[in-house]
Design a protein around this motif. Structure first.
Motif: not given
Length: 165
Positions: A91-110
């Motif tokens: 799922a593409d996270p909601n880009q208007n949500c602070p967590v949704g916006y930032g979660i993809p690069p965090v998950v990718q790094q982990i």
């Protein structure tokens, strides 16, 4: 690539480590307990990567190119082009949500760190070690089976009599 392909590849390669001449896909598939056509599909990746070679004809089959003592599991993992250990969200996270916006690069790094850790661990094992460990498990199973007394076998047989119909 399916994660099951890695386990099947390890099984086939460990078996190939038993013989310098190699084995037919039918023989390998019998040990892996899968259809030889499917196993040939799995092994084709290892042929492309230069890990095994094929022999055509009546006595054809597969043979390890490298010594099993030198073939590490990370090489096999990479050759199979395995997916990341921690795939991203579909799922593409909601880009208007602070967590949704930032979660993809965090998950990718982990996920990248997890992949690096898996590859580092796999680099510590060779196909020869996998073969030897598998043989030890077989020998242990044979010892356990041989040490079972006839009384033990009868009591196990009686358990099946108590199963519901």
């Amino acid at each position: 690539m399916s994660a099951g392909w890695f386990a099947m590849s390890l099984h086939a390669l460990a078996l190939l480590a038993e013989s310098e001449e190699g084995y037919t896909s039918k023989y390998l598939a019998g040990s892996v307990n899968t259809h030889s056509v499917f196993l040939r599909r799995v092994l084709s990746k290892l042929v492309q990567a230069g890990i095994v070679e094929t022999r055509e004809g009546r006595d054809g089959g597969y043979r390890l190119i490298h010594k099993p003592e030198q073939l590490t599991l990370d090489v096999i993992y990479r050759a199979l082009e395995m997916d990341t250990v921690l795939p991203p969200s579909p799922a593409d996270p909601n880009q208007n949500c602070p967590v949704g916006y930032g979660i993809p690069p965090v998950v990718q790094q982990i996920a990248q760190q997890a992949d690096d850790a898996v590859l580092q661990l796999l680099s510590q094992y060779t196909i020869a070690q996998v073969r030897d460990l598998a043989r030890q498990q077989f020998e242990l199973g044979a010892l356990i089976a041989a040490s079972a007394s006839p009384d033990d076998e009868r009591s196990n047989d009686n358990l099946s009599d108590n199963e519901p119909n």
